[in-house]
Scaffold this motif. Structure first.
Motif, PDB file in Angstrom:
ATOM      1  N   LEU A   1       0.294  40.620   6.171  1.00  0.00           N
ATOM      2  CA  LEU A   1       0.229  40.950   4.749  1.00  0.00           C
ATOM      3  C   LEU A   1      -0.980  41.817   4.416  1.00  0.00           C
ATOM      4  N   SER A   2      -2.010  41.789   5.286  1.00  0.00           N
ATOM      5  CA  SER A   2      -3.238  42.529   5.024  1.00  0.00           C
ATOM      6  C   SER A   2      -3.087  43.972   5.503  1.00  0.00           C
ATOM      7  N   CYS A   3      -3.107  44.910   4.577  1.00  0.00           N
ATOM      8  CA  CYS A   3      -2.951  46.321   4.929  1.00  0.00           C
ATOM      9  C   CYS A   3      -3.372  47.178   3.732  1.00  0.00           C
ATOM     10  N   ASP A   4      -3.227  48.482   3.866  1.00  0.00           N
ATOM     11  CA  ASP A   4      -3.603  49.408   2.795  1.00  0.00           C
ATOM     12  C   ASP A   4      -2.410  49.845   1.957  1.00  0.00           C
ATOM     13  N   VAL A   5      -1.232  49.810   2.560  1.00  0.00           N
ATOM     14  CA  VAL A   5      -0.007  50.164   1.851  1.00  0.00           C
ATOM     15  C   VAL A   5       1.155  49.449   2.537  1.00  0.00           C
ATOM     16  N   VAL A   6       2.175  49.074   1.741  1.00  0.00           N
ATOM     17  CA  VAL A   6       3.324  48.339   2.270  1.00  0.00           C
ATOM     18  C   VAL A   6       4.564  49.200   2.147  1.00  0.00           C
TER      19      VAL A   6
ATOM     20  N   PRO B   1      -0.573  48.917  -2.714  1.00  0.00           N
ATOM     21  CA  PRO B   1       0.563  49.760  -3.112  1.00  0.00           C
ATOM     22  C   PRO B   1       1.797  49.469  -2.257  1.00  0.00           C
ATOM     23  N   CYS B   2       2.969  49.504  -2.862  1.00  0.00           N
ATOM     24  CA  CYS B   2       4.225  49.255  -2.158  1.00  0.00           C
ATOM     25  C   CYS B   2       5.190  50.408  -2.389  1.00  0.00           C
ATOM     26  N   VAL B   3       5.925  50.744  -1.342  1.00  0.00           N
ATOM     27  CA  VAL B   3       6.955  51.780  -1.423  1.00  0.00           C
ATOM     28  C   VAL B   3       8.239  51.220  -0.830  1.00  0.00           C
ATOM     29  N   VAL B   4       9.339  51.412  -1.523  1.00  0.00           N
ATOM     30  CA  VAL B   4      10.652  51.008  -1.029  1.00  0.00           C
ATOM     31  C   VAL B   4      11.302  52.221  -0.378  1.00  0.00           C
ATOM     32  N   VAL B   5      11.777  52.057   0.860  1.00  0.00           N
ATOM     33  CA  VAL B   5      12.382  53.148   1.619  1.00  0.00           C
ATOM     34  C   VAL B   5      13.858  52.850   1.824  1.00  0.00           C
TER      35      VAL B   5
END
Length: 633
Positions: A488-493, A522-526
């Motif tokens: 879960l630990s990251c810069d962007v999801v 920040p989260c991005v749906v792909v």
């Protein structure tokens, strides 16, 4: 090297053990000799090797067998003293003392022995003819010294040899029976030769020999001295010198010669400078120097480290094709005790058409290792000799510890170069394809990857408004119940779903609401596999409505089923969002209002501010210069 040396003197009564110690201390033969001398400590600044030395006497009259055994177990070196005019004391060396010491010491931790023939002033002959067969019979015997406590003959030499036997032992280096270096010593010296061979041509030229000499002994060799060394090798070996440089065989011969001539300290100085301990293993202190990484901080290689790694790559890229063939990779890691990179590395970083790791991929793998496991990166740099070649105290000088991410958020800027993107999605959603596409591989190339060679990481560079950054993609296993803190630990999801699978998006929605709804990440749906027919997702909301409700970017279409390498635009946007997590808006297009566009504008503003600041400094300096000229007479 040891911090101190403990010397124990044993032997039959009346052979002169106590007299030897007292003669050393007082520099004269004592008129009255006690039964046993008290333990004496010689300060470091008095001894030739600059190491404190403890000298311990043994007296059969004053000490028990148990006390003797304790002293034997504590000793670093044992001097067995005999009287050169007493055959019985010589016989006792082999019949009593050597077997006793052998029984009371651990077989794995060898204690060197020195045979000391005292009272040489009482005879005109030497005892060496009797002693030499004993020395050849027992490997633990380091040397033999004849001396006289009365005439002070060889007293200082005796204790110097004893100290030397501990600090510069022959045993680990040389086999006297075979008259050659031991395999472990050859292995260590071969690594040292390969590190010192800066151009990897198989010989040490004059510049490399001088660098080696300065590194180990803090002084260069004069041109004539270099020629003398090479001439010695030429006279004794046909292939020891090639193209006026020293070959590996010549290098090993020189160290054999040093040891045979009693100059073990020369070889030990070299070995210890390159990180080896008394067992010819690289020390933990050398491989793993202390480095503190506070929470919420990351580790990156600094500019000097990249320059070093570039030189290592150039050294081994013999065909100059900017890629490392399997043979070149093997040659590069020849200084390691094991092969650190498996076949999965070729699917973690960029490779050429033949599947060989490119220069960019090589640096990316080092960046990945440093980010995920800095201790392993320190270890690898140690094997390559970073601290020696770069003349640094340790490999820790190659590492930059970034500042806390919370400070980056507060200041709305970061100096970091590596950003992590965790890729989550249901099984079969296209996560692996998304990772491989980042490395420039379309679906056709991905299908050639063996199942056991797959990687859950992919790392490469992206350019955000002219700045090179590393984006590290990590494919997270879709077992929702066991998601850990690193997952879960990251810069962007990146939440990936398959547009052709009606149940694929449900996993993304569940993960977002459970783990990232209240997060600042920040989260991005792909929307993966966008080349296929899109079906309705079996979820209460469509992906687009879900993104609108939670103020996310609309699903980003993506496919790796292309004729050419897949586009990198989406990865650049992910890096931009990771760099500026504070700028969170609703769309991702050229509208100058979304995260991507806003971040580009922020970078432009930062660049303009930097230019303005530089101009202000120039104007200020000119103004000061004019004022200083105006006040001159």
């Amino acid at each position: 090297m040891r911090k101190d040396v403990r010397i124990l003197l044993v032997g039959e009564p009346k052979v002169g053990k106590t007299s030897l110690i007292m003669s050393l201390v007082s520099e004269e033969f004592p008129d009255e000799v006690p039964l046993r001398a008290e333990e004496i400590t010689i300060p470091a600044d008095v001894t030739p090797e600059r190491v404190p030395t403890h000298i311990v006497d043994y007296s059969e009259a004053e000490q028990t067998d148990e006390q003797l055994y304790q002293e034997i177990s504590k000793a670093n070196v044992i001097c067995i003293v005999y009287s050169v005019n007493n055959k019985k004391s010589i016989e006792k060396v082999t019949s009593h003392w050597i077997p006793l010491i052998s029984d009371r010491t651990d077989k794995d931790s060898r204690v060197p022995l020195i045979l000391v023939g005292n009272k040489s002033d009482l005879v005109e002959h030497s005892s060496m003819e009797t002693i030499l067969p004993i020395m050849n019979q027992y490997q633990d015997i380091e040397t033999c010294v004849e001396c006289s406590a009365k005439n002070l003959k060889n007293i200082s030499e005796l204790f110097y040899y004893a100290q030397k036997a501990v600090l510069h032992p022959t045993g680990p280096l040389y086999c006297p029976e075979e008259k050659e270096l031991k395999p472990s010593c050859i292995k260590a010296l071969t690594r040292i030769f390969k590190i010192s061979d800066l151009d990897n041509d198989g010989v040490l030229n004059d510049n490399e020999l001088n660098f080696f000499q300065r590194t180990c002994f803090n002084t260069p060799l004069a041109p004539q001295a270099l020629e003398d060394v090479k001439n010695v090798v030429r006279r004794n070996m046909a292939d020891g010198v090639r193209d006026d440089g020293l070959t590996l065989k010549g290098f090993l011969f020189l160290h054999t010669l040093f040891i045979q001539r009693g100059r073990h300290e020369t070889t030990w100085t070299v070995l210890r400078r390159f990180g080896y301990d008394d067992d010819l293993e690289l020390t933990q202190e050398y491989l793993f120097p202390l480095i503190k990484v506070p929470p919420d901080c990351t580790t990156e290689l600094n500019h000097n480290a990249y320059l070093f790694l570039q030189s290592v790559f150039d050294k081994h890229d013999k065909d100059r094709d900017c890629a490392l063939s399997p043979e070149e990779v093997k040659d590069l890691f020849n200084v390691f005790p094991y092969m650190p990179w498996g076949p999965d590395v070729n699917n973690t970083v960029c490779t050429n058409d033949e599947g060989w790791i490119t220069y960019q991929g090589y640096l990316s793998q080092w960046t990945l290792t440093t980010y995920l496991d800095v201790q392993r990166s320190l270890e690898y740099l140690g094997y390559l000799g970073y601290s020696i070649i770069c003349e640094q105290e340790s490999q820790a000088a190659a590492i930059t510890v970034t500042r806390n991410k919370r400070i980056d958020l507060q200041k709305k800027q970061t100096q970091r170069s590596v950003f992590r993107c965790n890729v989550l999605g249901a099984r079969g959603s296209g996560k692996s394809g998304f990772l491989q596409a980042f490395l420039g591989r379309n679906l056709q190339r991905q299908m050639r990857i063996r199942e056991d060679h797959k990687s859950y990481y992919a790392i490469s560079t992206t350019y955000v408004y002219g700045q090179e950054k590393y984006l590290l993609l990590h494919e997270v296993m879709p077992d929702f119940d066991i998601l850990s803190e690193p997952d879960l630990s990251c810069d962007v999801v990146c939440l990936v779903y398959d547009i052709s699978d009606p149940r694929s998006f449900e996993y993304c929605a569940k993960v977002y609401k459970e783990c990232f709804l209240d997060s600042k990440t920040p989260c991005v749906v792909v929307a993966a596999k966008s080349d296929l027919h899109e079906v309705r997702q079996q979820y209460s909301q469509s992906p687009l409505d879900f993104c609108r409700k939670h103020k996310l970017h609309p699903p980003q279409p993506f496919t790796c089923n292309t004729n050419e390498a897949p586009s990198k635009d989406l990865y650049t946007r992910l890096t931009t969002m990771a760099m500026h997590p504070h700028a969170r808006l609703r769309c991702m297009c050229s509208c100058n209002r979304c995260t991507y566009c806003l971040c580009q504008n922020l970078l432009k503003l930062e660049l303009l501010r930097s230019i303005k600041a530089q101009l202000r400094r120039v104007v200020y300096n000119r103004l000061i210069h004019r004022r200083s000229r105006s006040v001159l007479p």
